[in-house]
Write an enzyme that holds these catalytic residues in place. Structure first.
Site, PDB file in Angstrom:
ATOM      1  N   HIS A 150       2.216   4.553  -5.058  1.00 33.30           N
ATOM      2  CA  HIS A 150       2.777   5.684  -5.800  1.00 33.30           C
ATOM      3  C   HIS A 150       3.005   5.223  -7.231  1.00 33.30           C
ATOM      4  O   HIS A 150       2.692   4.069  -7.581  1.00 33.30           O
ATOM      5  CB  HIS A 150       4.070   6.163  -5.136  1.00 33.30           C
ATOM      6  CG  HIS A 150       5.055   5.060  -4.853  1.00 33.30           C
ATOM      7  ND1 HIS A 150       5.698   4.358  -5.846  1.00 33.30           N
ATOM      8  CD2 HIS A 150       5.471   4.499  -3.683  1.00 33.30           C
ATOM      9  CE1 HIS A 150       6.492   3.455  -5.314  1.00 33.30           C
ATOM     10  NE2 HIS A 150       6.359   3.511  -3.991  1.00 33.30           N
TER      11      HIS A 150
ATOM     12  N   HIS B 130       4.466   1.682  -7.933  1.00 32.39           N
ATOM     13  CA  HIS B 130       3.502   0.574  -7.892  1.00 32.39           C
ATOM     14  C   HIS B 130       2.632   0.605  -9.158  1.00 32.39           C
ATOM     15  O   HIS B 130       2.350  -0.437  -9.759  1.00 32.39           O
ATOM     16  CB  HIS B 130       2.568   0.711  -6.684  1.00 32.39           C
ATOM     17  CG  HIS B 130       3.255   0.659  -5.356  1.00 32.39           C
ATOM     18  ND1 HIS B 130       3.366   1.747  -4.538  1.00 32.39           N
ATOM     19  CD2 HIS B 130       3.857  -0.372  -4.691  1.00 32.39           C
ATOM     20  CE1 HIS B 130       3.989   1.408  -3.420  1.00 32.39           C
ATOM     21  NE2 HIS B 130       4.307   0.135  -3.480  1.00 32.39           N
TER      22      HIS B 130
ATOM     23  N   GLN C 188       8.000  -9.338   7.760  1.00 29.20           N
ATOM     24  CA  GLN C 188       9.213  -8.823   7.129  1.00 29.20           C
ATOM     25  C   GLN C 188       9.795  -7.615   7.861  1.00 29.20           C
ATOM     26  O   GLN C 188      10.792  -7.052   7.435  1.00 29.20           O
ATOM     27  CB  GLN C 188       8.976  -8.505   5.655  1.00 29.20           C
ATOM     28  CG  GLN C 188       8.090  -7.303   5.379  1.00 29.20           C
ATOM     29  CD  GLN C 188       7.714  -7.220   3.910  1.00 29.20           C
ATOM     30  OE1 GLN C 188       7.030  -8.086   3.370  1.00 29.20           O
ATOM     31  NE2 GLN C 188       8.188  -6.186   3.242  1.00 29.20           N
TER      32      GLN C 188
ATOM     33  N   GLY D 117       0.813  -1.215   0.000  1.00 30.87           N
ATOM     34  CA  GLY D 117       0.000   0.000   0.000  1.00 30.87           C
ATOM     35  C   GLY D 117       0.841   1.257   0.000  1.00 30.87           C
ATOM     36  O   GLY D 117       2.033   1.211  -0.330  1.00 30.87           O
TER      37      GLY D 117
END
Ligand code: AMP
Length: 391
Positions: free
Chosen positions: A100, A103, A127, A97
């Protein structure tokens, strides 16, 4: 009646008149929560399917969207089964998410090359190390959905107009049925490790990072069952490691050759690699954030001039030192600290030996990480035949 909802009744279902991207219209709905406990709802018959759906508990309010949002594996799978039946290819873009243009460049690549495109938005706890920024990681779901809704392309190959087909936004408990804690020593359950490839480069600074990434991406691949998947060069070690994982685990969705690596999208003004974490930067921090890119470019220039590996890395560190001195002269309130600049073999991720570097013209990853205040920025340049890995 097409759909029956059992309590609680605060689920809002908007049926749409047309079907997006040829997916049966039964699956075209928008869910608006809050969804407080387990809700079950039935969708009687679509393509011969009798579906009973269960939506996992989720206290977060989902914004409305014209793109179908799936929060549970079961819901998504019903949609995916229909796509399989209809013979549709599915492109997949996994994200955390705070979307920008970086992505979006992956989304557009998927739209161009697949009948359907699915984007996942999930901030993966596994992670993040316990000291890292899980709690503060930017979460901007309404804006993300709006950005995705704006994406529309006409495929060059078939002339079809395409928009994102579905967004998968699972809860943490949906993705980690055995639970998840960030401290690896305390974790229980099933995890994926790509042995021998996760401790170099980024893995040196973040030793449990790739274990978390490989685990969540395996889960996401199992759910989404993508024909093709799209990852960014921005995280080159991650993308190459996942390609290897697909090969090692004999995955068919996607086949390793269908995991695509797309070039890094950059700010047009100063070439800063776009990143969700750029949002953390202060005004002064943003002014100097392109330092890492400039350092890598200096090393690249040295490389193309035939310099040794040591000289290339020295050229990069010199740029960082000069920028730190300049920022201080300019009175900027920012602290920069180079984490590393290194050159690694793109196959093994091992550090290039000085001599081997000059003789061997195989693909080299020139990469680095720079702290700008507390924000850790990463970037890389591929040296050699980039077509070996990109595309
Ligand atoms: P993230 O949300 O940061 O986990 O990133 C999701 C995907 O987007 C990963 O495959 C990233 O490598 C990719 N990505 C992030 N930033 C960029 C960028 N600037 N250009 C291209 N891809 C990117």
């Amino acid at each position: 009646m097409l759909l029956s909802v059992t309590k609680p009744q605060r689920l809002l279902i908007n049926f749409r008149s047309s079907w997006n991207n040829n997916i049966p219209s039964l699956f075209k709905f928008t869910l608006r929560a809050p969804i407080t406990t387990f809700n079950t709802f039935k969708i009687p018959r679509a393509f011969g399917l009798n579906l009973t759906r269960t939506m996992a508990s989720n206290s977060t309010e989902l914004p409305s969207s014209t793109i179908p949002i799936f929060t549970t594996v079961a819901d998504y799978r019903a949609w995916r089964r229909a796509a399989f039946k209809a013979g549709k290819t599915v492109g997949f873009v996994p994200t955390m998410g705070a979307l920008h243009e970086g992505h979006i460049s992956l989304v557009r690549e998927s739209l161009e090359n697949n009948d359907l495109t699915v984007v996942s938005i999930f901030v993966n706890p596994a992670q993040f190390a316990p000291h890292e920024d899980l709690a503060t990681y930017p979460r901007t779901l309404p804006k993300d959905l709006q950005l995705l809704e704006e994406q529309k392309i006409t495929s060059k190959s078939c002339g079809e107009t395409r928009t994102p087909s579905a967004v998968f936004v699972p809860t943490v408990s949906e993705m980690y049925p055995s639970g998840i804690v960030q401290n690896v020593a305390e974790q229980k359950g099933t995890f994926i490790e790509v042995q021998g490839y996760g401790h170099q480069m980024e893995g040196k600074s973040r030793p449990t990072f790739f274990r978390g990434v490989a685990t969540v991406v395996t889960k996401l691949f199992n759910v989404i069952e993508p024909t093709q998947a799209y990852f960014g060069q921005k995280d080159i070690q991650q993308a190459l490691l996942l390609k290897r994982m697909c090969r090692d685990l004999l995955l068919s969705h996607p086949e390793p050759s269908n995991l695509h690596i797309i070039p890094t999208a950059r700010d047009p003004t100063d070439s800063l690699a776009l990143s969700s974490r750029n949002a953390y930067l202060s005004t002064d921090g943003r002014k100097v954030a392109t330092t890492l890119w400039q350092a890598l470019k200096a090393a690249e220039t040295a490389w193309t001039e035939g310099r040794t590996k040591r000289e290339c890395i020295n050229a990069a560190t010199k740029v960082v030192e000069e920028k730190i001195a300049q920022a201080s002269k300019d009175g900027l309130e920012v602290v920069m600290k180079l984490d590393y600049v290194e050159m690694n073999d793109a196959q093994t991720f091992e550090v290039l030996e000085e001599e081997k570097a000059r003789r061997d013209t195989g693909l080299v990853i020139l990469s680095g990480a720079l702290y700008v205040d507390k924000t850790r920025l990463i970037d890389n340049i591929l040296l050699g035949d980039i077509h070996q890995v990109l595309g």
